[in-house]
Scaffold this motif. Sequence first.
Motif, PDB file in Angstrom:
ATOM      1  N   ALA A  45      46.208 104.005  60.682  1.00 31.35           N
ATOM      2  CA  ALA A  45      44.952 104.746  60.668  1.00 31.35           C
ATOM      3  C   ALA A  45      44.493 104.922  59.230  1.00 31.35           C
ATOM      4  CB  ALA A  45      45.124 106.104  61.323  1.00 31.35           C
ATOM      5  N   ASN A  46      43.266 104.573  58.970  1.00 36.84           N
ATOM      6  CA  ASN A  46      42.681 104.779  57.646  1.00 36.84           C
ATOM      7  C   ASN A  46      42.015 106.144  57.643  1.00 36.84           C
ATOM      8  OD1 ASN A  46      43.471 102.256  56.795  1.00 36.84           O
ATOM      9  ND2 ASN A  46      41.596 101.295  57.496  1.00 36.84           N
ATOM     10  N   ARG A  47      42.735 107.102  57.179  1.00 33.70           N
ATOM     11  CA  ARG A  47      42.213 108.464  57.149  1.00 33.70           C
ATOM     12  C   ARG A  47      41.510 108.709  55.822  1.00 33.70           C
ATOM     13  NH1 ARG A  47      47.666 110.820  59.549  1.00 33.70           N
ATOM     14  NH2 ARG A  47      47.247 110.356  61.730  1.00 33.70           N
TER      15      ARG A  47
END
Length: 134
Positions: A45-47
């Motif tokens: 996940a690219n948070r």
Amino acid sequence: MKRKKHTSGDDDAQVDMTPMLDIVFIMLIFFIVTTTFSSEKGLDANRPKDNNNPSQPSKALSIRIDETGEILLGGRVVDIRRVVANAQTYLANNATDSAAIQAHENTEHGIVVEVMDQVKLAGIEKVSVLVKKD
């Protein structure tokens, strides 16, 4: 003849459990050592990064298109060929990276797409399209 009394065999028939417990512990250690631990496979996940410094919200460029195809930029009528120049002027005066195009529901799609292209040519990457219903 004299008969012997039967003695109970409980005293002589005890099983030593120590070697069996040793084998169980050795097997337990063997299985723990030989087990491979695999990491879970999945998508990363690219948070967004945590930003502690609150930035001032930028004022988006507002463009309105009525049902006749007339383009209003900043409250004045603009020709479609002049959208790039007016958007660049707006960018020079205001620090923004977004534009909102509000089109009437009866506006031709080609005009809206052309305005979007002109705004992107001016240097604004985030373009939102809103539909105004009567």
